[in-house]
Design an enzyme around this catalytic site. Sequence first.
Site, PDB file in Angstrom:
ATOM      1  N   ARG A  18       0.622  -1.173   0.020  1.00  0.00           N
ATOM      2  CA  ARG A  18       0.453  -0.068  -0.424  1.00  0.00           C
ATOM      3  C   ARG A  18       1.073   1.395   0.468  1.00  0.00           C
ATOM      4  O   ARG A  18       0.736   2.304  -0.447  1.00  0.00           O
ATOM      5  CB  ARG A  18      -1.110   0.169   1.578  1.00  0.00           C
ATOM      6  CG  ARG A  18      -2.373  -1.049   1.606  1.00  0.00           C
ATOM      7  CD  ARG A  18      -2.805  -0.901   2.590  1.00  0.00           C
ATOM      8  NE  ARG A  18      -1.985  -1.873   3.536  1.00  0.00           N
ATOM      9  CZ  ARG A  18      -2.835  -2.827   5.025  1.00  0.00           C
ATOM     10  NH1 ARG A  18      -3.719  -2.172   5.011  1.00  0.00           N
ATOM     11  NH2 ARG A  18      -1.778  -3.288   5.301  1.00  0.00           N
ATOM     12  N   THR A  82       0.622 -12.470   8.130  1.00  0.00           N
ATOM     13  CA  THR A  82       0.909 -12.428   9.613  1.00  0.00           C
ATOM     14  C   THR A  82       1.764 -13.280  10.842  1.00  0.00           C
ATOM     15  O   THR A  82       2.317 -13.646  11.368  1.00  0.00           O
ATOM     16  CB  THR A  82       1.047 -11.118  11.183  1.00  0.00           C
ATOM     17  OG1 THR A  82      -0.546 -11.370  10.456  1.00  0.00           O
ATOM     18  CG2 THR A  82       0.976  -9.334  10.530  1.00  0.00           C
ATOM     19  N   ASP A 105       5.729  -1.489  12.141  1.00  0.00           N
ATOM     20  CA  ASP A 105       5.064  -0.371  11.451  1.00  0.00           C
ATOM     21  C   ASP A 105       4.442   0.465  11.952  1.00  0.00           C
ATOM     22  O   ASP A 105       3.430   0.961  12.366  1.00  0.00           O
ATOM     23  CB  ASP A 105       4.053  -0.860   9.879  1.00  0.00           C
ATOM     24  CG  ASP A 105       2.774  -1.747  10.401  1.00  0.00           C
ATOM     25  OD1 ASP A 105       2.678  -1.996  11.070  1.00  0.00           O
ATOM     26  OD2 ASP A 105       1.860  -1.572   9.047  1.00  0.00           O
ATOM     27  N   LYS A 351      33.189  23.334  -2.348  1.00  0.00           N
ATOM     28  CA  LYS A 351      32.956  22.106  -2.708  1.00  0.00           C
ATOM     29  C   LYS A 351      34.284  21.494  -1.926  1.00  0.00           C
ATOM     30  O   LYS A 351      35.843  21.741  -2.580  1.00  0.00           O
ATOM     31  CB  LYS A 351      33.314  21.548  -3.863  1.00  0.00           C
ATOM     32  CG  LYS A 351      32.604  20.114  -3.889  1.00  0.00           C
ATOM     33  CD  LYS A 351      34.345  20.318  -4.796  1.00  0.00           C
ATOM     34  CE  LYS A 351      34.242  18.112  -4.991  1.00  0.00           C
ATOM     35  NZ  LYS A 351      35.340  17.800  -5.598  1.00  0.00           N
ATOM     36  N   ASN A 377      40.571  37.868  -0.864  1.00  0.00           N
ATOM     37  CA  ASN A 377      38.836  38.510  -1.478  1.00  0.00           C
ATOM     38  C   ASN A 377      38.762  37.228  -3.017  1.00  0.00           C
ATOM     39  O   ASN A 377      39.797  38.018  -3.386  1.00  0.00           O
ATOM     40  CB  ASN A 377      38.809  40.029  -1.308  1.00  0.00           C
ATOM     41  CG  ASN A 377      37.935  40.399  -1.321  1.00  0.00           C
ATOM     42  OD1 ASN A 377      36.640  40.256  -2.338  1.00  0.00           O
ATOM     43  ND2 ASN A 377      37.327  41.572  -0.713  1.00  0.00           N
ATOM     44  N   ALA A 380      33.779  38.947  -7.278  1.00  0.00           N
ATOM     45  CA  ALA A 380      32.430  38.485  -8.266  1.00  0.00           C
ATOM     46  C   ALA A 380      32.788  37.696  -9.340  1.00  0.00           C
ATOM     47  O   ALA A 380      33.641  37.878 -10.278  1.00  0.00           O
ATOM     48  CB  ALA A 380      31.310  39.390  -8.477  1.00  0.00           C
TER      49      ALA A 380
HETATM   50  C1  UD1 Z   1      -2.499  -5.452  10.921  1.00  0.00           C
HETATM   51  C2  UD1 Z   1      -4.341  -5.914  11.615  1.00  0.00           C
HETATM   52  C3  UD1 Z   1      -4.864  -5.809  12.002  1.00  0.00           C
HETATM   53  C4  UD1 Z   1      -4.614  -4.563  12.773  1.00  0.00           C
HETATM   54  C5  UD1 Z   1      -3.496  -3.151  12.548  1.00  0.00           C
HETATM   55  C6  UD1 Z   1      -3.145  -2.205  13.371  1.00  0.00           C
HETATM   56  C7  UD1 Z   1      -3.471  -8.132  11.236  1.00  0.00           C
HETATM   57  C8  UD1 Z   1      -3.762  -9.585   9.866  1.00  0.00           C
HETATM   58  N1  UD1 Z   1      -4.102  -7.302  10.871  1.00  0.00           N
HETATM   59  O1  UD1 Z   1      -3.057  -5.517   9.743  1.00  0.00           O
HETATM   60  O2  UD1 Z   1      -5.832  -6.444  12.538  1.00  0.00           O
HETATM   61  O3  UD1 Z   1      -5.005  -3.818  13.059  1.00  0.00           O
HETATM   62  O4  UD1 Z   1      -2.391  -4.489  11.756  1.00  0.00           O
HETATM   63  O5  UD1 Z   1      -2.078  -1.799  12.584  1.00  0.00           O
HETATM   64  O6  UD1 Z   1      -2.780  -8.845  11.279  1.00  0.00           O
HETATM   65  N2  UD1 Z   1       4.241  -8.540   8.042  1.00  0.00           N
HETATM   66  C9  UD1 Z   1       5.218  -9.419   8.393  1.00  0.00           C
HETATM   67  N3  UD1 Z   1       4.330 -10.532   7.197  1.00  0.00           N
HETATM   68  C10 UD1 Z   1       3.483 -10.554   6.141  1.00  0.00           C
HETATM   69  C11 UD1 Z   1       2.752  -9.499   6.158  1.00  0.00           C
HETATM   70  C12 UD1 Z   1       2.672  -8.860   7.225  1.00  0.00           C
HETATM   71  O7  UD1 Z   1       6.531  -9.635   8.736  1.00  0.00           O
HETATM   72  O8  UD1 Z   1       3.256 -11.702   5.826  1.00  0.00           O
HETATM   73  C13 UD1 Z   1       4.800  -7.018   9.260  1.00  0.00           C
HETATM   74  C14 UD1 Z   1       4.191  -5.805   8.497  1.00  0.00           C
HETATM   75  O9  UD1 Z   1       5.790  -6.451   8.206  1.00  0.00           O
HETATM   76  C15 UD1 Z   1       3.757  -5.198   9.368  1.00  0.00           C
HETATM   77  C16 UD1 Z   1       3.134  -6.145  10.368  1.00  0.00           C
HETATM   78  O10 UD1 Z   1       3.486  -7.472  10.157  1.00  0.00           O
HETATM   79  O11 UD1 Z   1       4.686  -4.708  10.460  1.00  0.00           O
HETATM   80  C17 UD1 Z   1       1.616  -5.875  10.180  1.00  0.00           C
HETATM   81  O12 UD1 Z   1       1.446  -6.259   8.240  1.00  0.00           O
HETATM   82  P1  UD1 Z   1       0.409  -5.144   7.956  1.00  0.00           P
HETATM   83  O13 UD1 Z   1       0.535  -5.653   6.339  1.00  0.00           O
HETATM   84  O14 UD1 Z   1       0.988  -4.187   8.252  1.00  0.00           O
HETATM   85  O15 UD1 Z   1      -1.146  -5.733   8.810  1.00  0.00           O
HETATM   86  P2  UD1 Z   1      -1.930  -4.571   8.449  1.00  0.00           P
HETATM   87  O16 UD1 Z   1      -3.262  -4.597   7.543  1.00  0.00           O
HETATM   88  O17 UD1 Z   1      -1.912  -2.904   9.076  1.00  0.00           O
HETATM   89 MG    MG Z   2       0.220  -2.073   8.972  1.00  0.00          MG
END
Ligand code: UD1
Ligand code: MG
Length: 455
Positions: A18, A82, A105, A351, A377, A380
Amino acid sequence: MLKNKTTIVILAAGKGSRMKSNYPKVLHKLGGKTILEYVLNTAKSIKPERIILVCTSNIKEILSKTQNFSVKWVIQKHQKGTGDAINIASKNFLDNENIIVLYGDMPFISKESIKKLQESKKKSNLSLLTSSIKNPEGYGRVARKKGKVIRIIEDKCAKNKEKLIKEVYSGTFIANGKDLKRWILKIKKNDVDAELYATDIVYLAYLEGSTISTVETVNYKEILGINNQLQLSISEKIIQKKITKNLMISGVMLKDPSRFNLRGILKHGKNIEIDTGVILEGNVTLGDNIKIGAGCIIKNSIIQNKSQIKEYSIMENVKIGQNCIIGPFCHLRNNTILNNEIHIGNFVEIKESTIEKKSKIKHLSYIGDSEIGSQVNIGAGSITCNYNGLKKSKTIIGNNVFIGSNSELVAPIKISKDTTIAAGTTVIKNVEKPCLVYNKKEQKHKENWILAKKK
Ligand code: UD1
Ligand code: MG
């Protein structure tokens, strides 16, 4: 009773699609630091036994180059959600330790909220960090039945009524290693995008009859996850507000704090005035009694006492001595070192050069790869011709040299102290002794020229 050990897992391997950026999401910067650094610092402040960082090999490579991260690296090759990220990390979990999961994040997550979460774990199997916010769009909603948490409904899966729930989930939770390993293995691919959602552990825990508690974040901003450029810019605003507040409290005068940006670390003395639209980046040091005019950009530089940087000047990796007047509209770069009481004026680029005390270059000059003495000095429009198309060469100018306007100093070249270069001279040979240097030029006058042209 022995205290349970704690491992913090930070999930940072997501694609960040995103963001629509080629750069890994968690390495985007806020106030000059990566988003991930904020989460890591908070994790460290909890003093867990271990920190496991789930990331991609790309992120590991970038981070290992810049900092010494004392974490256990776990690489998630294919981003399957996740739930999958925790599953990969779970090979390292001990049965009887507490596991706290943080999302890489979410830079504003606080030590206080995590401490509250640890406290609540004492009375439950699973404890979730939540927040109640006005606009829950994008977040997982906390679904309850008779007050008890049943499950988390992801925004993309939520139906009309569920979308109205204002209690949202941060993704941060605490559970013990044994329970978490069991739940994580039971997660199934989601119907919407075939990902494994970590949030599904809540429903799995509920089905098992586990006790699930929730803890509200100390501050609602902690819930802010950064998923797109809009959220990144909102977070940057929050960080800058905090930075400018601290600077002003410590005595820095910011003419308009909403139009000032610090992307790094500022060390400063007393009596600092910073006008509108200034950006300071990296490590910047300002002595006492410094004025910085509107629109200046200063990166990794040191400015000593009583110096003034006038409007719209740009500098990177430079050291400016005391009582200097720099700008407006000048560009200083690449290890340029200015001694005290130096004046650099508009449209001057310098530089990789050193300039000694009381020298002046006040208009329209380029000085590259030079050593300039004191009380010199430079008129210009004068320039050092430091590049012959193949290599860069040095210009060395002694003390008390006067260089007339519009002169060219063709490097490599040395000019003796006390020399005067006449205006419009092209200097191609070393000047060994003090003298007046000029090129022989003829001035011709053609009379009746306008009339001749008209015929
Ligand atoms: C997630 C939560 C959501 C919560 C929100 C808060 C899930 C499914 N949803 O959504 O309920 O309200 O965070 O901010 O968890 N990541 C990995 N590997 C992956 C996917 C993601 O390490 O395969 C990491 C990302 O780098 C990120 C974190 O997990 O730091 C969360 O992933 P992200 O895709 O941002 O989840 P959200 O859609 O924000
Ligand atoms: Mg997120």
